[in-house]
Design a protein around this motif. Structure first.
Motif, short mmCIF file in Angstrom:
data_model
loop_
_atom_site.label_atom_id
_atom_site.label_comp_id
_atom_site.label_asym_id
_atom_site.label_seq_id
_atom_site.Cartn_x
_atom_site.Cartn_y
_atom_site.Cartn_z
N ILE A 64 0.81 -1.22 0.00
CA ILE A 64 0.00 0.00 0.00
C ILE A 64 0.84 1.27 0.00
CG2 ILE A 64 -0.24 0.29 2.50
CD1 ILE A 64 -3.14 0.57 0.00
N ILE A 65 2.09 1.21 0.49
CA ILE A 65 2.92 2.41 0.60
C ILE A 65 3.70 2.62 -0.69
CG2 ILE A 65 4.82 3.53 1.83
CD1 ILE A 65 3.93 2.13 4.36
N GLU A 85 -3.44 3.59 -2.32
CA GLU A 85 -4.88 3.68 -2.06
C GLU A 85 -5.06 4.13 -0.61
OE1 GLU A 85 -7.20 3.23 -4.25
OE2 GLU A 85 -6.09 2.25 -5.88
N PRO A 86 -6.20 4.72 -0.26
CA PRO A 86 -6.45 5.02 1.15
C PRO A 86 -6.41 3.74 1.98
CG PRO A 86 -8.09 6.07 -0.26
CD PRO A 86 -7.33 5.12 -1.13
N HIS A 90 -10.30 -12.42 0.85
CA HIS A 90 -9.27 -11.43 0.54
C HIS A 90 -9.90 -10.17 -0.08
CE1 HIS A 90 -5.44 -9.77 -0.82
NE2 HIS A 90 -5.98 -9.63 -2.02
N ASP A 91 -10.78 -10.36 -1.03
CA ASP A 91 -11.40 -9.22 -1.70
C ASP A 91 -12.17 -8.34 -0.71
OD1 ASP A 91 -10.38 -10.11 -4.08
OD2 ASP A 91 -12.25 -11.04 -4.79
N ARG A 94 -9.50 -0.24 2.39
CA ARG A 94 -9.48 0.97 1.56
C ARG A 94 -10.69 1.87 1.78
NH1 ARG A 94 -6.98 -2.05 -3.85
NH2 ARG A 94 -4.96 -2.50 -2.85
N GLU A 95 -11.60 1.40 2.62
CA GLU A 95 -12.77 2.19 2.99
C GLU A 95 -12.44 3.01 4.23
OE1 GLU A 95 -15.75 4.14 3.06
OE2 GLU A 95 -16.11 2.52 1.59
N THR A 96 -12.85 4.26 4.27
CA THR A 96 -12.58 5.11 5.43
C THR A 96 -13.80 5.33 6.31
OG1 THR A 96 -12.96 7.07 4.06
CG2 THR A 96 -10.67 6.31 4.29
N ASP A 97 -14.99 4.95 5.84
CA ASP A 97 -16.21 5.06 6.63
C ASP A 97 -16.32 3.84 7.54
OD1 ASP A 97 -19.18 4.36 7.11
OD2 ASP A 97 -19.29 6.44 6.41
N GLN A 98 -16.31 4.06 8.86
CA GLN A 98 -16.26 2.92 9.78
C GLN A 98 -17.51 2.05 9.72
OE1 GLN A 98 -14.37 3.38 13.65
NE2 GLN A 98 -16.08 2.31 14.62
#
Length: 526
Positions: free
Chosen positions: A144-145, A162-163, A458-459, A466-470
């Motif tokens: 990811i980095i 990616e986030p 895995h998917d 990559r989702e930021t909404d908890q």
């Protein structure tokens, strides 16, 4: 008795557990096993982190009694609108224990050595946690980095492909304590045994299998800390022997208190009883790369053959609850609707017959040799499970090598099935589900010691990262737990409430949910 005699001879030289010797205030911390290595980026075991937590700092840390992320070597940070760029302002004037400067270049050095798998002490070692938390290493598709750059002396910038929802929580974890570039480059093998960080205590000595001693960092960047002059981490493998050492005054704090001994401690005003906030799971992992565990019905059968209530009654003194999922209910995203596998030997036999094992089979059973918060006595727990398995025709040979070897054998997949457990590092579901059961982490040396690989899982886990909404992440993790429950690569055994004890004059000790405690605010009164 031999253990206690050895301990006594060592502790007399240190001035005993009274907290005072000619070198000032000394605290002796009794624990169940020795550390494996003292470079936190190379280890996964709590017995190593309990030391390195006090020698190193990361960019970020956690509040002393919770999983709230707080500043550490980074004083502040900013996130880009797209969640892919993070810029950190570093604390000025901090030095490593060898006198060299902490700066942005040091941050870049550490992350590049982890990403590139460079400067390892031996060929068999790897920065396991880095790969687990950041999707692999440089060149891997899931890494990811994208880059870590020093913008100036006190500013470092991370660019992500990616986030990543748990990015800040990941940076705050113990494995990402920042090391002196000079010390690591000087001798990576020596560094793994003689660590150099920026933490409140400096490494002094290590008597393998016995004690690790750290001393006060007089130049520590948090004013007035640490309060102790020295901490000695004393290995005493047997829980009862460790309690005896506490009662005789030879140690000041002990972890791994037998659940049945909690009442003894709480009833005596000479001692203090602590309960660590529960954030763990103890489990039995099947190596799904080996027969007969390639067959899901076999794994489901063995899930039905484990009497978790009986285990808790016999070995946990009621200070645990049966596990249903590979993450504890104290973590958000826990799936309350999954009931787990009921104890049903007839159902277990039925599933074995369907799988073609009507007469059972024989396998080796790795049992933990050292007590851990989620597993107070691995050998006895294995014997208890062994007896139930025999009732359905499954015969097991228990093997229990010493702790370092045990960890090496399981992360290399040399076991058929093995007891292990996990105390969460950052309070995020990702730290349990992705780290312990995603196919990315079945690479050797593996955190996923079941070597379980599910593309569907895995998917979902990558999508959740990559989702930021908890709330959306929580829904994905609940779906992931349903897949894992059906595939049954583990028997989730228990969620434990670990207890610790200390002398009454120990002040400022706060057990942390993640299982390793900073001792910078601990003091010893009169």
């Amino acid at each position: 008795m031999a253990v206690l005699l050895v301990c006594s001879s060592v502790l007399v030289a240190c001035g005993g557990g009274s907290g005072a010797d000619h070198n000032g205030k000394t605290l002796i911390y009794g624990r169940g096993a020795d550390s494996t290595m003292l470079d936190p980026s190379l280890v996964t075991d709590g017995e190593s982190f309990i030391v390195t937590e006090n020698v190193f700092n990361g960019l970020l840390g956690f509040e002393k009694d919770s999983m709230e992320v707080v500043p550490a070597l980074a004083e502040s940070w900013e996130e880009s609108d797209d969640g892919k760029t993070w810029t950190f302002q570093l604390r000025e004037g901090v030095k490593f224990h060898d006198g060299t400067d902490f700066n942005a270049d040091a941050v870049v050095f550490n992350f590049e050595r982890w990403a590139k798998q460079e400067l390892l002490p031996t060929e068999k070692d790897a920065y396991i946690y880095y790969g687990s938390m950041f999707g692999g290493y440089e060149g891997d598709e899931g890494h990811i980095i994208e880059s870590v750059t020093a913008l100036d002396e006190t500013t470092v910038q991370f660019k992500l492909k990616e986030p990543q929802g748990p990015f800040l929580a990941n940076l705050a974890m113990s494995p990402f304590g920042l090391a002196s570039p000079t010390a690591v480059k000087g001798d990576p093998k020596k560094f793994a045994e003689n660590p150099v960080g920026t933490g409140p205590f400096k490494f002094e000595s290590w008597k393998k299998g016995d004690t690790i001693t750290v001393v006060k960092n007089e130049d520590y960047w948090e004013e007035g800390l640490p309060k102790l002059d020295k901490v000695i981490f004393q290995s005493i493998p047997d829980n009862s022997a460790r309690l005896t050492a506490l009662q005789s005054g030879d140690i000041d704090i002990m972890d791994g208190l037998n659940p049945d001994d909690s009442e003894t401690v709480s009833a005596n005003d000479q001692f203090q009883l602590y309960e660590r906030p529960p954030m763990n799971v103890g489990y039995l992992a099947f190596n799904v790369e080996k027969e007969p565990f390639k067959d899901r019905k076999v794994r489901q059968a063995l899930n039905h053959a484990v009497n978790k209530e009986g285990l808790i009654k016999s070995f946990y003194g009621g200070k645990a609850e049966p596990a249903t999922n590979p993450m504890p209910p104290s973590i958000w995203g826990f799936n309350q609707d999954i009931e787990g596998y009921e104890y049903d030997l007839e159902k277990a036999k039925e599933l074995l017959e369907e799988a073609g094992y009507k007469d059972g089979f024989e396998v080796e059973f790795h049992a933990m040799p050292a007590p851990r918060p989620y597993m107070p006595d691995g050998r006895k727990i294995a014997e208890y499970i062994q007896a139930d398995f025999e009732k359905i025709g499954v015969k097991t040979k228990i093997v229990s090598p010493e702790w370092t070897t045990y960890l090496e054998e399981t992360n290399q997949g040399k076991h058929d099935m093995a007891l292990l457990g996990w105390t969460g590092d950052n309070g995020d579901p990702d730290n349990f589900l992705y780290v312990l059961l995603d196919k990315d982490n079945a690479r050797k040396p593996a955190n996923n010691i079941a070597f379980y690989k599910s593309d569907k899982l895995h998917d979902i886990l990558i999508k959740a990262q990559r989702e930021t909404d908890q709330d959306k992440r929580s829904e994905l993790y609940q779906e992931a737990q349903e897949i894992i429950n059906n595939d049954a690569p583990w028997v989730p055994l228990v969620y434990a409430n670990p207890t610790l004890a200390a002398q009454s004059n120990v002040e400022g000790f706060t057990p942390h949910p993640k299982g390793s405690d900073k001792l910078k605010e601990v003091d010893i009164g009169q």
